[in-house]
Design a protein around this motif. Structure first.
Motif, short mmCIF file in Angstrom:
data_model
loop_
_atom_site.label_atom_id
_atom_site.label_comp_id
_atom_site.label_asym_id
_atom_site.label_seq_id
_atom_site.Cartn_x
_atom_site.Cartn_y
_atom_site.Cartn_z
N ALA A 65 39.87 80.99 82.46
CA ALA A 65 40.34 79.43 83.69
C ALA A 65 42.30 79.59 83.24
O ALA A 65 42.18 80.30 81.97
N MET A 66 42.79 79.39 83.77
CA MET A 66 44.46 79.15 84.13
C MET A 66 45.38 77.96 83.38
O MET A 66 44.55 77.58 83.77
N LEU A 67 45.59 78.70 82.64
CA LEU A 67 47.41 76.84 83.31
C LEU A 67 47.69 77.29 84.44
O LEU A 67 48.36 78.34 83.46
N ASP A 68 48.25 75.92 84.37
CA ASP A 68 49.54 76.30 85.77
C ASP A 68 49.87 75.76 85.24
O ASP A 68 50.25 74.53 85.55
N ILE A 69 51.19 76.52 84.54
CA ILE A 69 52.15 75.62 84.00
C ILE A 69 53.51 75.43 84.85
O ILE A 69 54.11 76.19 85.29
N ILE A 70 53.90 74.07 86.17
CA ILE A 70 55.60 73.23 86.29
C ILE A 70 55.82 73.05 86.07
O ILE A 70 55.88 71.92 85.11
N GLU A 71 57.59 73.00 85.57
CA GLU A 71 58.48 72.64 85.57
C GLU A 71 59.45 72.57 86.63
O GLU A 71 59.73 73.07 87.81
N TRP A 72 59.55 70.86 87.02
CA TRP A 72 60.08 70.58 88.21
C TRP A 72 61.73 70.78 87.93
O TRP A 72 62.00 69.95 87.19
N ARG A 73 62.57 71.59 89.01
CA ARG A 73 63.93 71.76 88.47
C ARG A 73 64.67 70.29 89.15
O ARG A 73 65.86 70.45 88.67
N ASP A 74 64.56 69.74 90.22
CA ASP A 74 65.58 69.36 91.15
C ASP A 74 64.72 67.30 91.00
O ASP A 74 65.15 67.39 92.70
N VAL A 75 63.70 66.90 90.35
CA VAL A 75 62.99 66.31 90.71
C VAL A 75 63.41 65.26 89.30
O VAL A 75 63.28 65.58 88.01
N PRO A 76 63.32 64.05 89.88
CA PRO A 76 63.94 63.40 88.27
C PRO A 76 62.64 63.21 87.65
O PRO A 76 61.38 62.32 88.38
N VAL A 77 62.27 63.65 86.30
CA VAL A 77 61.51 62.58 85.21
C VAL A 77 60.82 61.43 85.10
O VAL A 77 62.56 61.00 84.79
N THR A 78 60.10 61.16 84.76
CA THR A 78 60.51 58.99 84.81
C THR A 78 59.61 58.86 83.70
O THR A 78 59.96 58.06 83.05
N ARG A 79 59.49 60.04 82.60
CA ARG A 79 59.15 59.69 81.31
C ARG A 79 59.57 61.28 80.34
O ARG A 79 58.94 61.95 81.30
N GLU A 80 59.61 60.98 79.15
CA GLU A 80 59.81 62.21 78.33
C GLU A 80 58.21 63.23 77.93
O GLU A 80 58.59 64.12 78.09
N ARG A 81 57.78 62.61 77.73
CA ARG A 81 56.38 63.06 77.33
C ARG A 81 55.20 62.33 78.58
O ARG A 81 55.25 60.62 78.46
N SER A 82 53.78 63.21 78.02
CA SER A 82 52.62 62.25 78.43
C SER A 82 52.69 61.43 77.68
O SER A 82 52.59 61.83 76.44
N ILE A 83 51.74 60.45 78.41
CA ILE A 83 51.30 59.72 77.12
C ILE A 83 49.44 60.18 77.42
O ILE A 83 48.75 60.10 78.02
N ALA A 84 49.43 60.37 76.03
CA ALA A 84 47.71 61.36 76.03
C ALA A 84 47.17 60.30 75.49
O ALA A 84 47.48 59.90 73.94
N ASP A 85 45.75 60.20 75.37
CA ASP A 85 44.88 59.61 75.33
C ASP A 85 43.79 60.36 74.77
O ASP A 85 43.61 60.74 76.74
N THR A 86 42.63 60.03 74.52
CA THR A 86 41.07 60.19 74.51
C THR A 86 40.49 59.13 75.20
O THR A 86 39.09 59.34 75.28
N VAL A 87 40.95 58.03 75.63
CA VAL A 87 39.83 56.24 75.67
C VAL A 87 40.41 56.30 77.16
O VAL A 87 39.42 55.63 78.21
N ASN A 88 41.13 56.69 78.29
CA ASN A 88 41.37 55.82 79.48
C ASN A 88 41.67 56.77 80.10
O ASN A 88 41.05 58.33 80.31
N PRO A 89 41.35 56.17 81.79
CA PRO A 89 40.37 57.53 82.82
C PRO A 89 42.19 58.06 82.79
O PRO A 89 42.74 57.98 82.64
N GLY A 90 40.98 59.91 83.54
CA GLY A 90 42.40 60.91 83.62
C GLY A 90 41.92 62.02 82.69
O GLY A 90 41.78 61.85 82.15
N LEU A 91 42.92 62.82 82.94
CA LEU A 91 42.17 63.91 82.17
C LEU A 91 42.86 63.48 81.17
O LEU A 91 44.17 63.20 80.55
N CYS A 92 42.31 63.40 79.60
CA CYS A 92 42.09 63.47 78.82
C CYS A 92 42.84 64.52 77.75
O CYS A 92 43.45 64.93 76.38
#
Length: 156
Positions: A65-92
Protein backbone atom coordinates in the motif's frame (compact mmCIF):
# COMPACT_ATOMS: atom_id res chain seq x y z
CA UNK A 1 -12.41 -5.69 -3.94
CA UNK A 2 -8.79 -6.10 -5.05
CA UNK A 3 -6.57 -4.86 -2.21
CA UNK A 4 -5.86 -2.02 0.18
CA UNK A 5 -4.29 0.69 -2.02
CA UNK A 6 -3.22 3.76 -0.05
CA UNK A 7 -3.56 6.07 2.95
CA UNK A 8 -3.94 9.76 2.12
CA UNK A 9 -2.09 12.42 4.09
CA UNK A 10 -2.54 16.17 3.68
CA UNK A 11 0.69 18.00 4.50
CA UNK A 12 1.94 21.56 4.85
CA UNK A 13 5.44 21.05 3.39
CA UNK A 14 5.86 18.33 0.76
CA UNK A 15 9.66 18.38 0.66
CA UNK A 16 9.91 18.05 4.45
CA UNK A 17 7.37 15.21 4.48
CA UNK A 18 9.05 13.29 1.64
CA UNK A 19 12.40 13.59 3.40
CA UNK A 20 10.85 12.35 6.66
CA UNK A 21 9.23 9.27 5.09
CA UNK A 22 12.39 8.50 3.09
CA UNK A 23 14.20 8.42 6.41
CA UNK A 24 11.60 5.97 7.71
CA UNK A 25 12.17 3.74 4.66
CA UNK A 26 9.62 4.76 2.02
CA UNK A 27 10.58 5.43 -1.59
CA UNK A 28 8.98 7.97 -3.94
CA UNK A 29 6.96 6.27 -6.68
CA UNK A 30 5.77 9.53 -8.23
CA UNK A 31 5.83 13.23 -7.39
CA UNK A 32 3.77 15.65 -9.48
CA UNK A 33 2.35 19.16 -9.47
CA UNK A 34 -1.10 19.71 -10.98
CA UNK A 35 -3.60 22.46 -11.56
CA UNK A 36 -6.99 20.80 -12.00
CA UNK A 37 -10.19 22.30 -10.59
CA UNK A 38 -12.16 19.17 -11.53
CA UNK A 39 -9.80 16.97 -9.51
CA UNK A 40 -10.03 19.38 -6.58
CA UNK A 41 -13.85 19.23 -6.71
CA UNK A 42 -13.68 15.42 -6.75
CA UNK A 43 -11.74 15.73 -3.46
CA UNK A 44 -14.41 18.14 -2.16
CA UNK A 45 -12.11 21.18 -2.50
CA UNK A 46 -14.37 23.84 -4.01
CA UNK A 47 -12.05 26.84 -4.11
CA UNK A 48 -8.74 25.39 -5.18
CA UNK A 49 -7.06 23.70 -8.07
CA UNK A 50 -3.29 23.66 -7.41
CA UNK A 51 -1.69 20.74 -5.67
CA UNK A 52 1.42 18.66 -5.44
CA UNK A 53 1.11 14.99 -4.68
CA UNK A 54 3.58 12.21 -4.06
CA UNK A 55 3.07 8.47 -3.79
CA UNK A 56 5.52 6.64 -1.56
CA UNK A 57 5.79 2.98 -0.67
CA UNK A 58 8.00 0.56 1.21
CA UNK A 59 10.20 -1.99 -0.55
CA UNK A 60 9.46 -0.59 -4.04
CA UNK A 61 6.82 -3.30 -4.40
CA UNK A 62 3.53 -2.79 -6.26
CA UNK A 63 1.96 -5.14 -3.70
CA UNK A 64 2.60 -2.64 -0.88
CA UNK A 65 0.00 0.00 0.00
CA UNK A 66 1.16 3.57 -0.64
CA UNK A 67 1.21 6.83 1.21
CA UNK A 68 -0.68 9.32 -0.98
CA UNK A 69 0.71 12.64 0.21
CA UNK A 70 -1.01 15.86 -0.89
CA UNK A 71 -0.03 19.49 -0.44
CA UNK A 72 -2.83 21.84 -1.55
CA UNK A 73 -1.11 24.97 -2.89
CA UNK A 74 -4.03 27.43 -3.15
CA UNK A 75 -6.37 26.39 -0.34
CA UNK A 76 -6.06 28.00 3.10
CA UNK A 77 -5.07 25.56 5.82
CA UNK A 78 -7.39 25.86 8.82
CA UNK A 79 -4.87 24.49 11.33
CA UNK A 80 -1.16 23.92 11.18
CA UNK A 81 -0.94 20.34 12.44
CA UNK A 82 -3.10 17.26 12.64
CA UNK A 83 -4.92 16.67 15.89
CA UNK A 84 -4.15 12.99 16.07
CA UNK A 85 -5.04 10.73 18.91
CA UNK A 86 -5.69 7.06 19.46
CA UNK A 87 -9.11 7.43 21.13
CA UNK A 88 -11.51 9.55 19.07
CA UNK A 89 -13.25 8.41 15.87
CA UNK A 90 -11.44 8.81 12.57
CA UNK A 91 -8.08 7.70 11.26
CA UNK A 92 -5.89 7.34 14.34
CA UNK A 93 -2.71 5.85 12.84
CA UNK A 94 -1.20 3.67 10.18
CA UNK A 95 1.17 0.83 10.89
CA UNK A 96 4.51 -0.38 9.53
CA UNK A 97 5.52 -3.98 10.15
CA UNK A 98 9.20 -4.52 11.01
CA UNK A 99 11.38 -7.40 12.15
CA UNK A 100 13.56 -5.17 14.37
CA UNK A 101 11.68 -2.48 16.28
CA UNK A 102 14.64 -1.66 18.53
CA UNK A 103 16.84 -1.24 15.47
CA UNK A 104 14.33 1.17 13.89
CA UNK A 105 14.08 3.10 17.15
CA UNK A 106 17.87 3.40 17.43
CA UNK A 107 18.40 4.30 13.75
CA UNK A 108 15.63 6.89 13.54
CA UNK A 109 16.26 8.44 16.97
CA UNK A 110 19.82 9.25 15.91
CA UNK A 111 18.38 10.80 12.71
CA UNK A 112 16.13 13.09 14.76
CA UNK A 113 12.74 11.34 14.61
CA UNK A 114 10.75 12.17 17.74
CA UNK A 115 9.06 9.09 19.13
CA UNK A 116 6.12 9.28 21.52
CA UNK A 117 7.62 6.54 23.70
CA UNK A 118 10.25 3.81 23.66
CA UNK A 119 9.38 0.38 22.21
CA UNK A 120 6.63 -1.27 24.25
CA UNK A 121 5.83 -4.99 24.42
CA UNK A 122 2.24 -6.20 24.68
CA UNK A 123 1.74 -9.93 25.20
CA UNK A 124 -1.40 -11.94 24.54
CA UNK A 125 -2.94 -13.88 27.43
CA UNK A 126 -1.03 -17.01 26.32
CA UNK A 127 2.22 -15.26 27.28
CA UNK A 128 3.87 -16.45 24.06
CA UNK A 129 2.46 -14.27 21.29
CA UNK A 130 2.29 -10.52 21.15
CA UNK A 131 3.61 -7.33 19.64
CA UNK A 132 6.28 -4.74 20.15
CA UNK A 133 4.88 -1.29 19.36
CA UNK A 134 6.56 2.07 18.79
CA UNK A 135 4.60 5.29 18.08
CA UNK A 136 5.86 8.38 16.25
CA UNK A 137 4.35 11.41 14.53
CA UNK A 138 5.33 12.85 11.16
CA UNK A 139 6.12 16.57 10.69
CA UNK A 140 2.41 17.47 10.49
CA UNK A 141 1.43 15.35 13.49
CA UNK A 142 0.04 12.27 11.70
CA UNK A 143 0.49 9.28 14.00
CA UNK A 144 1.99 6.01 12.85
CA UNK A 145 3.56 3.10 14.60
CA UNK A 146 6.00 0.32 13.99
CA UNK A 147 4.95 -3.19 14.96
CA UNK A 148 7.17 -6.22 15.47
CA UNK A 149 5.36 -9.52 15.90
CA UNK A 150 6.42 -11.70 18.84
CA UNK A 151 5.98 -15.46 19.20
CA UNK A 152 4.40 -17.82 16.69
CA UNK A 153 2.99 -15.04 14.48
CA UNK A 154 6.52 -13.65 13.96
CA UNK A 155 7.44 -16.85 12.12
CA UNK A 156 4.86 -16.36 9.34
Amino acid sequence: MRRFWHVGLNVTDMDRTIEFYRLVGFEVVQDKELEDANLARAFMIEEGSKLRFAHMRLNNSPDEAMLDIIEWRDVPVTRERSIADTVNPGLCRFSILTDDIQGEYDRLSVAGVKFLHTPQTVMAPDGVNGWKILFAADPDGTLFHFVELVGDSAKH
